[in-house]
Design a protein around this motif. Structure first.
Motif, mmCIF file in Angstrom:
data_model
loop_
_atom_site.group_PDB
_atom_site.id
_atom_site.type_symbol
_atom_site.label_atom_id
_atom_site.label_comp_id
_atom_site.label_asym_id
_atom_site.label_seq_id
_atom_site.Cartn_x
_atom_site.Cartn_y
_atom_site.Cartn_z
ATOM 1 N N GLU A 59 0.813 -1.215 0.000
ATOM 2 C CA GLU A 59 0.000 0.000 0.000
ATOM 3 C C GLU A 59 0.846 1.265 0.000
ATOM 4 O O GLU A 59 0.333 2.368 -0.146
ATOM 5 C CB GLU A 59 -0.950 0.004 1.190
ATOM 6 C CG GLU A 59 -0.269 0.094 2.533
ATOM 7 C CD GLU A 59 -1.258 -0.055 3.682
ATOM 8 O OE1 GLU A 59 -1.048 0.625 4.680
ATOM 9 O OE2 GLU A 59 -2.219 -0.826 3.561
ATOM 10 N N ASP A 60 2.155 1.133 0.161
ATOM 11 C CA ASP A 60 3.040 2.296 0.120
ATOM 12 C C ASP A 60 3.364 2.725 -1.305
ATOM 13 O O ASP A 60 4.060 3.719 -1.504
ATOM 14 C CB ASP A 60 4.352 2.008 0.850
ATOM 15 C CG ASP A 60 4.184 2.013 2.359
ATOM 16 O OD1 ASP A 60 3.243 2.672 2.826
ATOM 17 O OD2 ASP A 60 4.976 1.365 3.048
ATOM 18 N N TRP A 61 2.874 1.981 -2.312
ATOM 19 C CA TRP A 61 3.226 2.256 -3.694
ATOM 20 C C TRP A 61 2.007 2.721 -4.478
ATOM 21 O O TRP A 61 0.889 2.262 -4.263
ATOM 22 C CB TRP A 61 3.827 1.003 -4.344
ATOM 23 C CG TRP A 61 5.119 0.611 -3.695
ATOM 24 C CD1 TRP A 61 5.286 -0.280 -2.668
ATOM 25 C CD2 TRP A 61 6.400 1.152 -3.975
ATOM 26 N NE1 TRP A 61 6.613 -0.336 -2.307
ATOM 27 C CE2 TRP A 61 7.326 0.523 -3.100
ATOM 28 C CE3 TRP A 61 6.878 2.083 -4.883
ATOM 29 C CZ2 TRP A 61 8.673 0.820 -3.096
ATOM 30 C CZ3 TRP A 61 8.226 2.375 -4.887
ATOM 31 C CH2 TRP A 61 9.107 1.753 -4.008
ATOM 32 N N GLU A 62 2.254 3.642 -5.393
ATOM 33 C CA GLU A 62 1.176 4.172 -6.216
ATOM 34 C C GLU A 62 1.591 4.077 -7.682
ATOM 35 O O GLU A 62 2.685 4.480 -8.060
ATOM 36 C CB GLU A 62 0.893 5.630 -5.847
ATOM 37 C CG GLU A 62 -0.300 6.200 -6.581
ATOM 38 C CD GLU A 62 -0.668 7.578 -6.044
ATOM 39 O OE1 GLU A 62 -1.820 7.750 -5.624
ATOM 40 O OE2 GLU A 62 0.193 8.467 -6.041
ATOM 41 N N TYR A 63 0.700 3.536 -8.496
ATOM 42 C CA TYR A 63 0.977 3.381 -9.924
ATOM 43 C C TYR A 63 1.020 4.747 -10.603
ATOM 44 O O TYR A 63 0.110 5.551 -10.470
ATOM 45 C CB TYR A 63 -0.113 2.503 -10.547
ATOM 46 C CG TYR A 63 0.031 2.317 -12.037
ATOM 47 C CD1 TYR A 63 1.167 1.736 -12.588
ATOM 48 C CD2 TYR A 63 -0.986 2.715 -12.895
ATOM 49 C CE1 TYR A 63 1.279 1.556 -13.947
ATOM 50 C CE2 TYR A 63 -0.881 2.539 -14.261
ATOM 51 C CZ TYR A 63 0.258 1.961 -14.785
ATOM 52 O OH TYR A 63 0.368 1.792 -16.138
#
Length: 732
Positions: free
Chosen positions: A119-123
């Motif tokens: 959840e720490d990553w964003e596309y």
């Protein structure tokens, strides 16, 4: 230079207490303030929140589009989707999801790295291979935007490729050289960083080879500031332009397809935009002079052949005027098109080379809006147009027939709403443009509730942009007037529009905004009783400064995530030191006196009547320290002034990192504005309806619950304009 650094001894115990972001006393103070504010607006807040949710819409986003002549592929939010041109033209457009990144099992994303949770990553989008069959999917780390992950993705099977190109968390940029090799600038590898901690090596990474063993083809110096690259074609030959930034200068190098490297001489601060025929097109960032003669003005677009790089051999495509500047350019094998901004309204032009002269012909599109050119391979260009009342609308430009055709992708415009442009004369005589949007039946009687929005800094232009559902449903449809101010500080009229208000000239930004407010009153669009102002981040500083300078002009102020203490702003977070180029150095005694003249925190007076203010911030704001707002509110209340305060745990600097945080903040803002500026508001302190938990009710007795975490929503928010998180200002 005489210097004086503000120390902890200069601050009161109360100020120090509120500076402790998660300190126990500070959190109790925050919880108490939130409870008092939310109790006043609870009824209207719940009503407005329902309106926003029930009218929820997906504003078209035309970024990352591929067009193969028949089918449009697009990344939107966390998805790759496709539709056909025939469906668009028939009005039966239907996007079909071919890959949903958001539905990717967390264990798969967890494999990005054991150091981070999924959840720490964003596309962020994708870089497509030359054959458009694969892509490097780009994910950014939410808590540090410079850290990225890239994974190879198969567009035909809709899966991540096992054993394909995979770049672990790092500072990295990539381009495809061909279908089986990448060009990459990365922090991974021995001696890969410069003294500033940024990547300095360009590598060729071939399929089947370890990234650490990738071949170095170019290397910057250890003392360089940064290294970036881009690619272009010249007479069907593929080139890579590598740019070294060092000591306030930049140096270009050309890398040909055989990977040979050669220096590329350009005018100072010139930006390569691309190549057309056998010409290289550049944008001049400063006057190009030699032997006391100016060849081309700053902001000009010029072309030259690589074999003839003397100034006399450059040809002029476009030269800016006092009202018209260059915005964007795109080209393919058939044509060159350019976007110009004329008095903050974009215009699209076709550029042709006829008898060694560049001829510009306007392509018809609606007026008073913003245009974005979306890159399309060998089939002309897709053009996105929007204004305050028209959602982003897609046009297909045929580069052979020179025709721009509307694609039926978006709902109709707001027929009952209109936008007008006016100009106000600032104190130094400069004409400042502003847009006014309202219902067509609005009469200028001086009694229209009016919301004036501004920013004024860090090269951020405020262009015509489709207004969010909040502004339409909660403001315009209720009879409100929305005003967008193009005050100095942005780039609406080029670099000088920004440079003219730096440091000791910052007061001109506030004078511009005040001039617009006075013009609105003079035209009887509104009056002080019905005039509110709104700003966030640097715009929060703007509205706070002007309400302390001219409290007689306004009746409501919305001040989000603002910089308010101009004598200490550079001491809270490391990134705030980067703002010294914009505001000036508070440790310099001369600048200290200038900053203190408009620093909102230092200009609040006892006995003065001020408009009511809604101050807002986020506890996890890592750009502007929340103590700016906490101490301002504490001081104003101690002096007997009426203000409201709301601090949310989630949301970050923009207060919209999650969709729910965004909805909460917008519903509260418009509840406040309706109370202050619209007569049909009824103040209430009634308890929440049965079965409903009032906003902030869990904060009353337990301030620690303000900081409970929840999974970050990945739904898109219609963002309030803020400053970009780039080279100068990490203010989102």
């Amino acid at each position: 230079m005489r210097r004086h650094r503000a120390t902890q001894q200069d601050k009161t115990p109360r100020e120090l207490e509120l500076e402790k972001i998660t300190g126990k006393k500070a959190l109790h103070w925050v919880a108490d303030q939130n409870q008092k504010t939310l109790a006043i607006f609870q009824k209207t807040f719940q009503k407005f929140k329902k309106i926003i949710y029930s009218n929820e819409e997906e504003t078209p986003d035309f970024s990352n589009i591929i067009f193969d002549g028949e089918t449009l592929f697009q990344k939107t939010d966390q998805r790759w989707k496709k539709t056909t041109l025939e469906e668009c033209n028939n009005g039966n457009m239907r996007w079909r999801t071919i890959r949903d990144i958001d539905s990717t099992p967390e264990p798969e994303l967890q494999n990005i790295s054991n150091r981070y949770v999924a959840e720490d990553w964003e596309y962020q989008g994708a870089i497509y291979s030359p054959d458009d069959k694969r892509a490097m999917a780009h994910f950014s780390f939410l808590h540090e935007s410079t850290i990225s992950v890239f994974r190879e993705y198969d567009l035909e099977t809709d899966t991540f490729i096992k054993g394909g190109f995979e770049i672990p968390p790092s500072q990295s940029e990539v381009l495809w050289k061909d279908n089986d090799s990448l060009l990459i600038i990365t922090s991974i590898g021995k001696n890969s960083l410069n003294d500033a901690g940024r990547p300095r090596q360009l590598k060729l990474w071939q399929r089947g080879v370890s990234l650490r063993n990738a071949r170095i083809i170019f290397e910057g110096e250890k003392t360089d500031r940064s290294l970036i690259f881009s690619d272009f074609y010249l007479k069907d030959k593929h080139f890579l332009a590598v740019i070294r930034y060092f000591s306030g200068k930049e140096k270009y190098f050309l890398i040909e397809s055989n990977l040979s490297v050669s220096p590329f001489l350009l005018p100072p601060l010139a930006e390569v935009l691309g190549c057309f025929d056998d010409y290289i097109i550049v944008h001049l960032k400063q006057n190009w002079s030699a032997c006391s003669r100016t060849f081309f003005k700053e902001g000009s677009i010029v072309a030259f052949k690589p074999s003839a790089m003397q100034a006399a051999n450059y040809s002029l495509i476009f030269q800016p005027t006092d009202t018209c500047i260059f915005r964007e350019l795109d080209l393919d094998s058939h044509s060159l098109i350019i976007t110009l901004s004329n008095n903050v309204s974009d215009e699209l032009y076709r550029v042709e080379l006829i008898n060694e002269k560049w001829i510009l012909t306007r392509i018809p599109l609606p007026d008073k809006g913003s245009i974005k050119i979306l890159k399309v391979k060998d089939h002309g260009s897709l053009i996105s147009y929007e204004n305050f009342i028209t959602p982003p609308t897609l046009y297909c430009y045929n580069s052979v027939l020179h025709i721009a055709s509307l694609l039926k992708l978006t709902p109709c415009v707001q027929q009952a709403i209109e936008t007008k442009q006016f100009f106000a004369k600032s104190l130094d005589g400069t004409q400042i443009p502003f847009f006014v949007t309202h219902h067509k039946n609005t009469q200028y009687t001086g009694s229209n509730p009016t919301l004036l929005h501004g920013y004024g800094g860090f090269e951020l232009s405020i262009l015509p942009q489709y207004l969010s559902i909040n502004h339409r449903k909660l403001w315009l449809e209720k009879g409100g007037v929305y005003v967008s101010a193009n005050i100095r500080g942005g780039l609406e009229y080029g670099n000088q529009w920004h440079a003219s208000v730096l440091k000791e000239n910052r007061h001109k930004v506030f004078e511009d905004f005040i001039a617009i407010a006075e013009e609105l009153i003079h035209k009887k669009i509104t009056s002080p009783k019905f005039l509110g102002i709104r700003g966030a981040s640097n715009g929060g500083l703007l509205v706070a400064a002007v309400f302390t300078m001219r409290p007689d002009l306004f009746n409501a102020v919305v001040c989000k995530s603002p910089v308010l203490n101009m004598l200490n702003y550079h001491t809270f977070f490391e990134n705030s030191k980067e703002w010294i180029d914009e505001y000036g150095d508070p440790d310099d005694r001369r600048m200290q006196k200038i900053l203190k003249k408009y620093s909102p925190y230092h200009n609040i007076l006892a006995g003065q009547t001020y408009p009511e203010v809604l101050f807002m911030t986020s506890t996890n704001d890592n750009i502007v320290h929340p103590s700016h707002v906490r101490n301002m509110v504490n001081k104003m209340q101690a002096l007997g002034h009426k203000v409201y305060y709301y601090e949310t745990r989630e949301g970050g600097h923009s207060m919209q990192d999650t969709y729910d945080a965004y909805i909460d903040s917008e519903a509260l803002i418009f509840s406040f504005l309706q109370k202050q500026l619209m007569c049909n508001y009824e103040t209430t302190r009634r308890p929440a309806l049965s079965g409903q938990q009032p906003l902030g009710s869990n904060l009353a007795n337990n301030p620690a619950t303000l900081f409970s975490s929840s999974r970050r929503s990945k739904r898109k928010c219609s963002e309030e304009t803020m400053a970009p998180s780039d080279k100068k200002l990490r203010m989102a």
